[in-house]
Motif scaffolding. Sequence first.
Motif, short mmCIF file in Angstrom:
data_model
loop_
_atom_site.label_atom_id
_atom_site.label_comp_id
_atom_site.label_asym_id
_atom_site.label_seq_id
_atom_site.Cartn_x
_atom_site.Cartn_y
_atom_site.Cartn_z
N UNK A 18 6.04 -6.13 8.33
CA UNK A 18 7.34 -6.69 7.97
C UNK A 18 8.32 -6.49 9.12
N UNK A 19 8.25 -5.34 9.79
CA UNK A 19 9.10 -5.08 10.95
C UNK A 19 8.84 -6.09 12.06
N UNK A 20 7.59 -6.46 12.26
CA UNK A 20 7.25 -7.43 13.31
C UNK A 20 7.68 -8.84 12.91
N UNK A 21 7.45 -9.22 11.66
CA UNK A 21 7.73 -10.58 11.21
C UNK A 21 9.21 -10.84 11.01
N UNK A 22 9.90 -9.90 10.38
CA UNK A 22 11.28 -10.15 9.95
C UNK A 22 12.25 -9.33 10.78
N UNK A 24 -7.96 9.80 -2.82
CA UNK A 24 -8.24 8.89 -1.71
C UNK A 24 -7.58 7.54 -1.95
N UNK A 25 -7.57 7.09 -3.20
CA UNK A 25 -6.93 5.82 -3.53
C UNK A 25 -5.43 5.86 -3.27
N UNK A 26 -4.79 6.99 -3.58
CA UNK A 26 -3.36 7.13 -3.31
C UNK A 26 -3.10 7.11 -1.81
N UNK A 27 -3.95 7.80 -1.05
CA UNK A 27 -3.77 7.82 0.40
C UNK A 27 -3.97 6.43 1.00
N UNK A 28 -4.95 5.68 0.51
CA UNK A 28 -5.17 4.33 1.02
C UNK A 28 -4.01 3.40 0.66
N UNK A 29 -3.46 3.58 -0.53
CA UNK A 29 -2.29 2.78 -0.92
C UNK A 29 -1.09 3.12 -0.04
N UNK A 30 -0.89 4.40 0.22
CA UNK A 30 0.20 4.83 1.10
C UNK A 30 0.02 4.28 2.50
N UNK A 31 -1.18 4.35 3.02
CA UNK A 31 -1.47 3.83 4.35
C UNK A 31 -1.30 2.32 4.40
N UNK A 32 -1.74 1.62 3.35
CA UNK A 32 -1.58 0.17 3.29
C UNK A 32 -0.12 -0.25 3.22
N UNK A 33 0.68 0.50 2.48
CA UNK A 33 2.10 0.19 2.41
C UNK A 33 2.79 0.45 3.73
N UNK A 34 2.42 1.54 4.41
CA UNK A 34 3.00 1.84 5.72
C UNK A 34 2.64 0.77 6.74
N UNK A 35 1.39 0.34 6.74
CA UNK A 35 0.99 -0.74 7.65
C UNK A 35 1.69 -2.04 7.30
N UNK A 68 11.21 -7.42 0.90
CA UNK A 68 10.27 -7.01 -0.15
C UNK A 68 9.21 -8.07 -0.47
N UNK A 69 9.56 -9.35 -0.33
CA UNK A 69 8.57 -10.40 -0.58
C UNK A 69 7.43 -10.34 0.43
N UNK A 70 7.80 -10.24 1.70
CA UNK A 70 6.78 -10.15 2.75
C UNK A 70 5.97 -8.87 2.59
N UNK A 71 6.66 -7.78 2.25
CA UNK A 71 5.97 -6.51 2.03
C UNK A 71 4.93 -6.63 0.92
N UNK A 72 5.29 -7.27 -0.17
CA UNK A 72 4.34 -7.38 -1.28
C UNK A 72 3.16 -8.29 -0.92
N UNK A 100 5.16 7.34 11.75
CA UNK A 100 5.52 8.36 10.75
C UNK A 100 6.73 7.96 9.89
N UNK A 101 7.68 7.25 10.49
CA UNK A 101 8.82 6.75 9.71
C UNK A 101 8.34 5.74 8.68
N UNK A 102 7.34 4.95 9.02
CA UNK A 102 6.77 3.99 8.07
C UNK A 102 6.06 4.72 6.92
N UNK A 103 5.38 5.82 7.22
CA UNK A 103 4.73 6.60 6.17
C UNK A 103 5.76 7.20 5.22
N UNK A 104 6.83 7.76 5.78
CA UNK A 104 7.89 8.33 4.95
C UNK A 104 8.55 7.24 4.11
N UNK A 105 8.80 6.08 4.72
CA UNK A 105 9.40 4.97 4.00
C UNK A 105 8.48 4.49 2.88
N UNK A 106 7.18 4.49 3.11
CA UNK A 106 6.23 4.07 2.08
C UNK A 106 6.28 5.02 0.88
#
Length: 121
Positions: free
Chosen positions: A18-22, A2-13, A97-101, A31-37
């Motif tokens: 980042x797409x909106x800001x930058x 569950x922790x891995x799935x939450x991390x994956x979901x958090x990275x995708x979000x 990557x800065x905004x993503x982190x 789904x492309x965001x999930x694959x990218x994550x």
Amino acid sequence: MLGYFLTLLGTALSLLVVDIIFPGVNIATFPAALIAAVIIGLVNSFIKPILSLLTLPLNLITLGLFSLVVNGICFWLASLFAPGFTVSGPLAFIFGPLILSFVSSFLMNYTLNSETPVAKQ
């Protein structure tokens, strides 16, 4: 698991934020965001340590600032393998990557420190 799935979901979000800001980072769909994550996680796990070791002298000379370039290379490399995820321009290369982190850290701290039963598992 569950922790891995939450991390994956958090990275995708975070990638969607980042797409909106930058403007130099584009993600077509969620789904492309999930694959990218997933691909970003794999690149950061396997390729980034090798790049960091190879660029250690430059990192020492620049007092750690070259690590921003290494992060940018990993971010750009992930965009090559993820369909629907593009990084264009040198500013997106460095600041994406800065905004993503920052966004990912905020989301992870929010979900892990919340009082919901899901976060405590």
